[in-house]
Design a protein around this motif. Structure first.
Motif, PDB file in Angstrom:
ATOM      1  N   CYS A 216      53.583  35.283  72.645  1.00  0.00           N
ATOM      2  CA  CYS A 216      52.794  35.667  71.471  1.00  0.00           C
ATOM      3  C   CYS A 216      53.270  34.806  70.295  1.00  0.00           C
ATOM      4  O   CYS A 216      54.219  35.169  69.597  1.00  0.00           O
ATOM      5  CB  CYS A 216      52.957  37.160  71.154  1.00  0.00           C
ATOM      6  SG  CYS A 216      52.022  37.691  69.691  1.00  0.00           S
TER       7      CYS A 216
ATOM      8  N   ARG B 278      47.949  41.890  80.540  1.00  0.00           N
ATOM      9  CA  ARG B 278      47.256  41.548  79.297  1.00  0.00           C
ATOM     10  C   ARG B 278      46.063  40.624  79.534  1.00  0.00           C
ATOM     11  O   ARG B 278      45.556  40.014  78.601  1.00  0.00           O
ATOM     12  CB  ARG B 278      48.233  40.856  78.347  1.00  0.00           C
ATOM     13  CG  ARG B 278      49.459  41.703  77.999  1.00  0.00           C
ATOM     14  CD  ARG B 278      50.338  40.963  77.027  1.00  0.00           C
ATOM     15  NE  ARG B 278      51.555  41.692  76.729  1.00  0.00           N
ATOM     16  CZ  ARG B 278      52.798  41.242  76.932  1.00  0.00           C
ATOM     17  NH1 ARG B 278      52.958  40.028  77.453  1.00  0.00           N
ATOM     18  NH2 ARG B 278      53.837  41.980  76.626  1.00  0.00           N
TER      19      ARG B 278
ATOM     20  N   ASP C 156      43.909  39.802  75.232  1.00  0.00           N
ATOM     21  CA  ASP C 156      44.356  39.879  73.844  1.00  0.00           C
ATOM     22  C   ASP C 156      44.602  38.453  73.353  1.00  0.00           C
ATOM     23  O   ASP C 156      45.485  37.764  73.859  1.00  0.00           O
ATOM     24  CB  ASP C 156      45.646  40.693  73.749  1.00  0.00           C
ATOM     25  CG  ASP C 156      46.037  40.997  72.301  1.00  0.00           C
ATOM     26  OD1 ASP C 156      45.563  40.271  71.407  1.00  0.00           O
ATOM     27  OD2 ASP C 156      46.805  41.954  72.084  1.00  0.00           O
TER      28      ASP C 156
END
Length: 810
Positions: free
Chosen positions: A640, A617, A629
């Motif tokens: 996240c 990522r 991201d």
């Protein structure tokens, strides 16, 4: 500032005027003493401090560095490339030269001479002192049993002591008997004193000189001090001679006892003192004269502290003033005499103060009973002998001593209390740790001798102090060496020690030629105006760079244009702590790169648990993941914070840590310590998404009591999990009982009042209707002509039957 000032002064003076190293300690008590010393040769360097070393490697100095740069702390020299074997760093040492064991004999065993009895160990020691490096040794003291004692009884024979003289006449044999319980070798002596034989202390009239007493009292002529009996072991002789003594007299109250004590102390041969325990019993019922009082009699010469006995009589009392207390203390200490003041109760406070000024002295109350005098002497002796106090002779300049005592029962004392031990019994052994430190080289290496001894004892430790003032390589120095510009200096320890008037690394210049314009020209970079880049001085046409206060920071280069402390920093560390600074550029260690060596080429720190770089990522830059991201965070883009389910996931841990409730309250410390909890007062204080430089997830959760709590969850830029939580719960408000009860009661009361009022109103209306009906019927009754059929008149008429007949007859 002090260190800088000292360094500046030293740099400005020629070598011949450089301050001695031991004076440098006055100027810089802090900082790097090796750098501040500005040492020009190895001897100066090692005198600066115990941490200083001198690099003897001829190729050690870089361009622009001065000779004094060779002197630095050992670790700094090693880090700059000087090998261990090339560092001159002499260390101090100690040697015990005489170490006779303390005596362990018991009373009743073979009798020893006093000089064969040892109570202190060691007796002689040699110390090689390196500046700033303490040398310590242990001194042992043990009171020997049956140690010889000399006791001298010094008595005031003024008239007021007449009764006390009678008691002392039988003191000799009684005291010998009692002291035999303490030692088998006891000697006693006797002396007397009155006053100086001048006005105004005594009357100098011929009659008073023959008999100073008044009335028919037969007194002896006044005298200053008389040694009646030399120390002897014959108690009967003491009684006989003392019995022949007579009282004398003087005019003033204070006596001349200090003159007598001085003579007793310094006239060792006449008194008969041995090198054993020496006791002086001073008996009086009055005060004392001291230095300065002699001026009353025209005596101004200070007491010389020497023996002036002729035929056992002090002959210079009219010539020398009384001794001072300090002078008396010195002589008593030098001659190891312990003083016992036997005085009347009236003067005890005075002599108690005197005792505080005279070490190893005692005060007792003089009584009219001879047995009490003996008890006073024995008690005072036991008190004095149960305490050991160490003293040292005068110390050489720059030398200091620290004492640490280890007394009975493991009691440890330091400082002034480290000099003494109390409550010592015969046979007890105590130890003292003695640390000797020298600052610099006071007399350029000349050996000094100091002595340490217990007060009141003749035994002592003799300490020879040898000062390390030069390095070993100094012995191999080559005078007028060709390496020092045609013999203008001595080549020693890898550097030139210039002759007077010569300067420069190789003594290539005269001190008068240092600041010429031609030489300065070669010290200007690119023909500029700054000499040595303003970071040094031009010496003999060569830049010698200034020193920094921090020894790790240095200027270098032909024009002192380089330094090792102005490179880029990372994490407040020069070159990020992953490289070295050379001429203001970071030289990075592998695998680091970048201007501040803060970028790692190692990708292992970006490897996730799934063996992917940054979990697929992001990208690995300088050993840190840059997530592509923005929703993902963490060292490997694994977190996240704003993804669904984050609030529910952390709800129980937030609840237990913030409020101590929830399902995990019993395991909170174990399961919920993975984030930093920060409490805020209200919801407005919670971090907002637009304010933070990293994603923040706002959460609202309900607990088992239907209370809401609000918090945020985020992973900051340091990959630390942060939770901000409002410290108060938002719970639904419950019914307010008091207003409800009050309302119900008020309602009942109001309704009751309303019903009562309605009832009252109805009754009023009914009564008024009935009254109106009554009034109406009453009015109607006035016009009714008919009689009431049930009406019966209240009037009855009766007629006399004869009333008419009688009238008719007439």
């Amino acid at each position: 500032m002090a260190a800088y000032f000292a360094g500046t002064v030293l740099h400005c003076f020629p070598p011949s005027l450089i301050l001695p190293p031991f004076l440098l300690f006055v100027f810089q008590p802090e900082g790097n003493e090796c750098i501040s010393a500005n040492a020009k040769y190895c001897g100066q360097c090692i005198q600066a401090g115990a941490k200083c070393g001198w690099c003897t490697d001829p190729d050690f100095l870089k361009q622009g560095e001065t000779v004094s740069t060779r002197c630095d702390e050992l670790q700094s020299l090693k880090s700059r490339g000087c090998k261990d074997e090339m560092i001159a760093n002499p260390r101090g040492e100690q040697k015990i030269l005489k170490n006779k064991m303390v005596t362990n004999r018991r009373k009743g065993t073979d009798k020893l001479r006093p000089e064969d009895i040892t109570q202190i160990q060691p007796q002689k020691i040699s110390l090689n002192l390196r500046s700033g490096e303490p040398q310590s040794f242990t001194l042992k003291f043990k009171r020997a049993e049956d140690y010889p004692i000399d006791l001298y009884y010094l008595m005031d024979l003024s008239y007021s002591m007449k009764d006390d003289l009678e008691n002392v006449k039988n003191l000799g044999t009684s005291l010998m008997l009692e002291m035999s319980k303490i030692t088998s070798d006891f000697r006693i002596g006797f002396g007397s004193f009155v006053e100086k034989t001048v006005m105004p202390y005594i009357s100098t009239t011929p009659a008073k000189l023959l008999n100073p007493c008044t009335g028919d009292q037969n007194c002896t002529s006044p005298f200053s001090y008389k040694n009646v009996l030399k120390l002897t072991s014959d108690g009967k002789k003491f009684n006989t001679l003392v019995g022949q003594q007579h009282i004398s007299g003087n005019l003033d109250s204070p006596e001349g006892g200090f003159d007598a004590i001085m003579q007793v102390a310094v006239c060792g041969e006449q008194i008969g003192w041995r090198n054993v325990t020496r006791l002086l019993v001073f008996s009086t019922d009055a005060g004392f004269h001291f230095a300065g009082d002699g001026k009353l009699g025209g005596i101004v010469l200070p007491n010389d502290g020497k023996c002036h006995l002729e035929n056992n009589v002090y002959t210079m009392s009219h010539y020398y003033d009384y001794p001072s207390i300090a002078h008396l203390v010195q002589k008593l200490s030098d001659n190891n005499i312990q003083t016992i003041f036997a005085v009347t109760e009236e003067f005890q406070p005075v002599y108690q103060e005197l005792k505080n000024l005279i070490p190893k002295s005692a005060v007792g109350t003089l009584s009219a009973n001879s047995s009490n005098v003996i008890n006073l002497i024995i008690d005072a002796y036991n008190s004095l002998s149960s305490e050991v106090i160490l003293e040292n002779s005068k110390l050489p300049e720059g030398v200091s001593i620290i004492y640490t005592s280890r007394c009975k029962n493991g009691i440890i004392s330091e400082g002034e209390n480290g000099r003494k031990c109390s409550n010592i019994s015969i046979g007890d052994e105590v130890t003292f740790n003695i640390s000797v430190t020298s600052k610099g080289c006071p007399k350029q290496g000349k050996p000094e001798t100091i002595k340490i001894k217990p007060l009141g004892f003749t035994e002592e430790v003799e300490i020879t102090l040898n000062f390390i003032c030069e390095c070993e390589c100094h012995k191999d120095g080559i005078e007028n060496s060709d390496l020092c510009h045609f013999g203008n200096g001595t080549y020693e320890c890898g550097a030139c020690k210039c002759n007077d008037g010569r300067v420069g690394r190789f003594c290539e210049c005269s001190s008068h030629e240092v600041a010429t314009e031609d030489m300065d020209r070669t010290c200007r970079k690119d023909n500029g105006t700054d000499i040595c880049s303003n970071n040094g001085e031009c010496v003999c046409g060569t830049c010698e760079c200034k020193k920094r206060e921090n020894p790790e920071e240095r200027y270098s280069g032909q024009y002192c244009q380089c330094d090792n402390f102005n490179c880029d920093r990372s994490g407040n560390k020069l070159c990020g702590g992953h490289g070295r600074c050379e001429c203001r550029v970071c030289i990075c260690d592998y695998p680091w790169t970048g201007s501040a060596c803060d970028c790692s080429l190692d990708n292992s720190t970006c490897m996730a648990s799934n063996k992917q770089i940054c979990n697929g990522r992001g990208t690995c830059e300088c050993g840190t993941c840059k997530c592509t991201d923005p929703k993902f965070q963490g060292p490997t883009c694994e977190t996240c914070p704003t993804c669904p389910g984050v609030c529910t996931e952390h709800k129980e841990c937030v609840q237990c840590r913030a409020f101590g409730t929830g399902e995990k309250k019993d395991t909170c410390e174990r399961d919920c310590s993975y984030f930093n909890l920060i409490k805020v007062k209200d919801r407005n204080k919670l971090p907002q998404p637009n304010d933070a430089s990293y994603p923040v997830m706002h959460c609202k959760e309900r607990d088992a009591n239907d209370c809401w709590f609000y918090y945020t969850y985020a992973v900051n830029n340091n990959t630390e999990k942060e939770v901000h939580v409002v410290d108060t719960l938002d719970c639904p408000a419950g019914p307010d009982i008091i207003p409800i009860v009050a309302g119900v009661v008020a309602g009942i009361v109001l309704i009751g009042l309303a019903l009562l009022l309605i009832w009252k109103l109805l009754m009023i209306i009914h009564d008024r209707r009935e009254f109106a009906k009554f009034e109406k019927e009453k009015m109607n009754a006035k016009w009714d002509t008919q009689e009431n059929p049930i009406y019966k008149s209240p009037v009855n008429q009766f007629q006399n039957p004869n009333y008419g007949r009688k009238a008719a007859a007439l």
